[in-house]
Design an enzyme around this catalytic site. Structure first.
Site: not given
Length: 368
Positions: A333-335, A214, A125-128, A206
């Protein structure tokens, strides 16, 4: 009379020679036709067995003893080319992504399969996924689409199995894979170093608080009955003690995990990519990544546009397509709403880990 017979025989011999020449040319034509149509590949080929290699050849690919287990050196690229009879099992998720509907690899003609020279090792969930998709635009990067999970889940399957998952590359191309859980797996650094301590390692990080939320949001989408974030984040609700055993919290303790990796790899082997800058300035961050990998800066501003709905950049020209494409529905997605007090407590918990990580990595990510 005699001359007439001689002429007849001579003419017959010439005709026979022309017929022979015709059939010879016909056979040659048919051979080239079959080869150009790909049917030559059906001709049986000699199969090699690793156990029957000559001592001279085997000595070039001798085993290295690391951590009590025998591991092949990287130089045995040539062995796999000779051992085409080996067919390791491949996870369905990877097989589906690397093979088209007819089951035949579209890249099975040129190049060879090599161990990755660079791996995106974290974090979840960091952007990998975004980073990998951005990198695949580059013509000199070939990467596995699915996550192999070799150094954390499937290490017992062996190096042959792992290499077989890799795409074929030609000279000048880099083989890559990404498995974000490697960064938090205790055994992963020693296992990877036993294969190649020169591997380049990319870590996408992140803000650990945002990352934890996230992570929780993703799990909640799969398990709607999951307890609240506040319930899971505290080990003791009364004392407000953060539960470090919860993976959503533990992953964000970057300094702790980096310490484990630095026991096997020098700091120069790492590139720390900012997940925030990958969203706000994807071209700038991709420039750093391309420099680190020794690639020409090809991925640039012209490849991105910002999607206001999703809240992150999308590709104008993704790999294998001329149409714009954003990452899947699972991204953006909306948190869920989480009390500000809970987030503040979590931020205070992470602060010493963040400061230590800034010092270790030589970068201030500005999360505090």
């Amino acid at each position: 009379m005699g001359c007439s017979i001689c002429r007849t025989r001579l003419n017959f011999g010439r005709a026979l020679s022309k017929v022979s020449l015709f059939f010879t040319m016909l056979l040659i034509f048919m051979y080239f036709f079959y080869c150009f149509s790909g049917l030559c590949n059906s001709i049986p080929r000699t199969q090699f067995n690793l156990q029957t290699l000559t001592p001279e050849y085997a000595s070039q690919n001798e085993l290295k003893e690391r951590d009590g287990s025998a591991v092949r050196s990287v130089s045995y690229d040539e062995v796999l080319l000779a051992s085409s009879s080996i067919q390791p099992q491949i996870p369905d998720s990877i097989e589906r992504e690397s093979l088209p509907s007819n089951g035949i690899s579209v890249s099975n003609t040129f190049g060879s399969k090599k161990f990755p020279q660079a791996i995106i090792i974290g974090v979840k969930k960091g952007g990998t996924r975004a980073l990998l998709e951005f990198l695949r635009i580059h013509p000199d990067v070939r990467a596995v689409g699915a996550e192999p999970h070799f150094f954390d889940r499937f290490y017992d399957k062996g190096l042959e199995w792992y290499r077989h998952l890799m795409p074929r590359t030609i000279d000048g191309q880099i083989t890559m894979e990404k498995t974000p859980s490697y960064f938090v797996t205790k055994e992963a650094p020693s296992r990877l170093c036993a294969l190649n301590c020169q591997t380049k390692l990319i870590v996408v990080v992140r803000d650990p608080v945002t990352r934890a939320v996230s992570d929780y949001t993703q799990t909640l989408s799969k398990s709607p009955g999951l307890p609240s974030f506040e319930t899971l984040v505290y080990k003791n609700a009364t004392s407000r003690t953060i539960d470090v055993s919860w993976s959503a919290v533990r992953i964000g303790m970057y300094a702790k995990h980096l310490e484990n990796w630095l026991q096997h790899f020098p700091l120069s082997s790492f590139l720390f990519v900012s997940g925030e800058r990958l969203v706000s300035d994807p071209a700038g961050e991709m420039g750093r990544v391309q420099d680190f990998l020794g690639l020409k800066r090809i991925v640039s501003d012209k490849h991105f546009y910002f999607n206001q709905t999703k809240g992150f950049p999308c590709l104008k020209k993704p790999e294998g397509s001329s149409r714009p494409r954003c990452l899947g529905k699972s991204k953006g997605r909306t948190h869920p709403h989480i009390p500000a007090e809970v987030l503040q407590n979590l931020r205070e918990f992470y602060r010493p880990f963040n400061l230590r990580f800034y010092h270790m990595s030589g970068q201030d990510f500005g999360w505090d």
